[in-house]
Design a protein around this motif. Sequence first.
Motif, PDB file in Angstrom:
ATOM      1  N   GLN A 121       7.974  23.506  -6.255  1.00 58.67           N
ATOM      2  CA  GLN A 121       7.096  22.728  -5.392  1.00 58.67           C
ATOM      3  C   GLN A 121       6.520  21.549  -6.170  1.00 58.67           C
ATOM      4  OE1 GLN A 121       3.286  24.409  -4.043  1.00 58.67           O
ATOM      5  NE2 GLN A 121       3.767  23.670  -1.993  1.00 58.67           N
ATOM      6  N   GLN A 123       3.788  18.297  -5.966  1.00 59.23           N
ATOM      7  CA  GLN A 123       2.589  17.850  -5.270  1.00 59.23           C
ATOM      8  C   GLN A 123       2.090  16.551  -5.881  1.00 59.23           C
ATOM      9  OE1 GLN A 123       0.357  21.607  -5.867  1.00 59.23           O
ATOM     10  NE2 GLN A 123       0.235  21.741  -3.640  1.00 59.23           N
ATOM     11  N   PRO A 126      -2.441  11.461  -2.200  1.00 60.87           N
ATOM     12  CA  PRO A 126      -2.152  10.393  -1.228  1.00 60.87           C
ATOM     13  C   PRO A 126      -2.226   9.024  -1.902  1.00 60.87           C
ATOM     14  CG  PRO A 126      -3.700  11.985  -0.322  1.00 60.87           C
ATOM     15  CD  PRO A 126      -3.563  12.312  -1.763  1.00 60.87           C
ATOM     16  N   GLU A 131      -2.984   4.084   3.717  1.00 64.67           N
ATOM     17  CA  GLU A 131      -2.245   5.204   4.295  1.00 64.67           C
ATOM     18  C   GLU A 131      -0.827   4.741   4.574  1.00 64.67           C
ATOM     19  OE1 GLU A 131      -2.436   8.263   8.118  1.00 64.67           O
ATOM     20  OE2 GLU A 131      -4.130   6.957   7.640  1.00 64.67           O
ATOM     21  N   GLY A 134       5.273   7.022   4.362  1.00 63.28           N
ATOM     22  CA  GLY A 134       5.949   8.189   3.813  1.00 63.28           C
ATOM     23  C   GLY A 134       6.109   8.068   2.309  1.00 63.28           C
ATOM     24  N   VAL A 152       9.699  12.159   2.731  1.00 61.24           N
ATOM     25  CA  VAL A 152       8.781  13.035   3.454  1.00 61.24           C
ATOM     26  C   VAL A 152       7.528  12.249   3.821  1.00 61.24           C
ATOM     27  CG1 VAL A 152       9.596  15.108   2.277  1.00 61.24           C
ATOM     28  CG2 VAL A 152       7.677  13.821   1.320  1.00 61.24           C
ATOM     29  N   THR A 153       6.744  12.824   4.696  1.00 63.67           N
ATOM     30  CA  THR A 153       5.474  12.206   5.071  1.00 63.67           C
ATOM     31  C   THR A 153       4.280  12.971   4.489  1.00 63.67           C
ATOM     32  OG1 THR A 153       5.463  13.501   7.118  1.00 63.67           O
ATOM     33  CG2 THR A 153       6.397  11.267   7.217  1.00 63.67           C
ATOM     34  N   ASP A 154       4.503  14.212   3.986  1.00 66.67           N
ATOM     35  CA  ASP A 154       3.443  15.011   3.388  1.00 66.67           C
ATOM     36  C   ASP A 154       3.218  14.586   1.929  1.00 66.67           C
ATOM     37  OD1 ASP A 154       2.362  16.635   5.273  1.00 66.67           O
ATOM     38  OD2 ASP A 154       3.872  18.208   5.044  1.00 66.67           O
ATOM     39  N   THR A 155       2.265  15.247   1.286  1.00 65.19           N
ATOM     40  CA  THR A 155       2.013  14.992  -0.144  1.00 65.19           C
ATOM     41  C   THR A 155       2.469  16.180  -0.988  1.00 65.19           C
ATOM     42  OG1 THR A 155      -0.240  15.806   0.118  1.00 65.19           O
ATOM     43  CG2 THR A 155       0.100  13.416   0.243  1.00 65.19           C
ATOM     44  N   SER A 156       3.434  16.933  -0.482  1.00 67.16           N
ATOM     45  CA  SER A 156       4.057  18.010  -1.249  1.00 67.16           C
ATOM     46  C   SER A 156       5.458  18.232  -0.697  1.00 67.16           C
ATOM     47  CB  SER A 156       3.241  19.297  -1.163  1.00 67.16           C
ATOM     48  OG  SER A 156       3.250  19.821   0.153  1.00 67.16           O
ATOM     49  N   TYR A 157       6.272  18.853  -1.556  1.00 64.26           N
ATOM     50  CA  TYR A 157       7.653  19.090  -1.155  1.00 64.26           C
ATOM     51  C   TYR A 157       8.184  20.285  -1.930  1.00 64.26           C
ATOM     52  CZ  TYR A 157      12.684  18.405  -0.582  1.00 64.26           C
ATOM     53  OH  TYR A 157      14.024  18.571  -0.297  1.00 64.26           O
TER      54      TYR A 157
END
Length: 580
Positions: A121, A123, A126, A131, A134, A152-157
């Motif tokens: 994972q 992380q 932002p 903002e 992605g 991705v659009t999140d701040t983790s993968y």
Amino acid sequence: MKKMGKWLLSLMVAVSLTMPVLADVNVQSTGTEFESEIGAAELQADTEQAIESQTEAEPESQTEPEEQTEEQTEPEEQTEEQTEEQTEEQTEDPVDVELDDYLNTSVVLQNASSIGFDRVQIQWQPFSLLEVEGYRIYRKAANSKWAVLADVTDTSYIDTTVENGQKYTYTVRAIQTFEGIRYLSQYDRNGVGCTAAPAAPVMNSQLNGYSCAVLTWNIVEDADFYRVYVKDTASGKWKNTAKVIGTSCRLTSLVCGRKYTYTVRAYQRVNGKELASAYNAQGIQIQTIPDTPVLNTPSANKDGSVKVSWQAAAGAAEYRVYRKTDAQGSFKLIGITKDADYTDKTAQGGRKNTYTVKAAAISGQDRSYSDYDHKGVSINVKLGAPKLKNISASGYNKITVGWTSVDGADGYNIYRKEAGGSWNRIVQVKDGQKTSYIDKTAKSSKVYIYTVRAYCQADGQTSLSDYNRTGVYWIDTPKMKSTQVYSEMSERYHGQVEITTMSGWYEVDGADGYYVYRKIGNGKWQKIDEVLSTNSVVGLIMERNLPSGQTYTYTVRAYCKVNGKIILGGYDSKGSSATT
């Protein structure tokens, strides 16, 4: 808009058009990126070009403005109306963040951590300036280049394409549209990395007797079993010693005192393969200790020493004996022994002595020590009796009494008595280190007996030692009387002249008897008589029928009988003389 502003805007548009990496490219993470060498190389090449386009391509374009079109290089020919229209457009659709700031700002990475045997994972924080739409994730392994992993659009993968045991490094770029064109932000070139394996099991240990221990560890998610390894002290390599389904392992037959190092690794079975977790390379050290000695009640000896004993402890090679004499004090080592008892010859008399014992295990250079009885066992010890030395004196009024010092003594009481009398303290020496005293109060022609008793003061009380009840004797030297010579006709010798010497001495009060000595001329002393104090005639020396022309010298030595032994007093070395 001024000419320069129009020129810069045109330059940015031109540069952005040359960038091959745009957000409208759909990037999907697959396992074929590392299985196909050609595909991986092409993807890495594209990625490197995309990453470097923000830092290398832009300055290169800026240094060659002459290649731009005339229209781009001459913004001043725009009409005022056009400039106003462009300004209105910018007002209607403002850009709060300058493109240069965006392009020069990196995504702040937080961490990369393994969350399973084959999952990692990543992380990050932002994007700080605005903002964004992605993020683009990149990954590289050892000795490889950055490869695009996913958008991705999140701040983790969660990366599910990793290989167990491989180390990976990740970085992230933000994606944002400026004036219809999508741009990538700057990136952290160091990235964040981790090995694709669960964290090493966290180990703990608990001793279970002098030859056993229990090793435990936490549960590792998805683990099917665990292997326990012990480090070989000679080679320094790990050796598999046990395969365990649970999270504990009992270690037996350990050599007491030897240091062992263990580590644990979790495993998962996947398609016939065993995927391993990380492991603690330092390991956990386990060293067993002997059993705690069980103390017996101590006993005091007549000489003031103390015998301490205990039950033999399993695993012990030797024992360390400790003592304290202050209830609030700490134990101090006083001796080491291989036996299960120890005699303390330095016990502190007049005080409570408290003892405890530790067992020691020895294995080569390794040593371990047991726990100990923290309360200990105690005994009130009398002060040791001082050992008396032989008396020395230059005369009856300078009698020197000597003794050995006693540990813990604050001082000494000196006692004296005459033969047949009772002990009387004649002085107190208030110095525990002093070992002699000169008695100047004795009288002549006496027998005196001396003894010494140590004392100490503790807790407001005075404690006295035992003492030598026999004591040491001072026997004064008998004073000699003058020697007389007598001549007379003797009928026994048919009318011849008989020469007689007569001498004597003054009795010594308390003596049991006397030895009479004589020497002729410069000869040696010879004992010629013994006179008991109980005789009817004491103090008289008479010799008959002596030859004429000789010098006779007499001296006497008093003695006392003590416990079957003869104790001699001094004698007059000059003696009493006369010439026949």
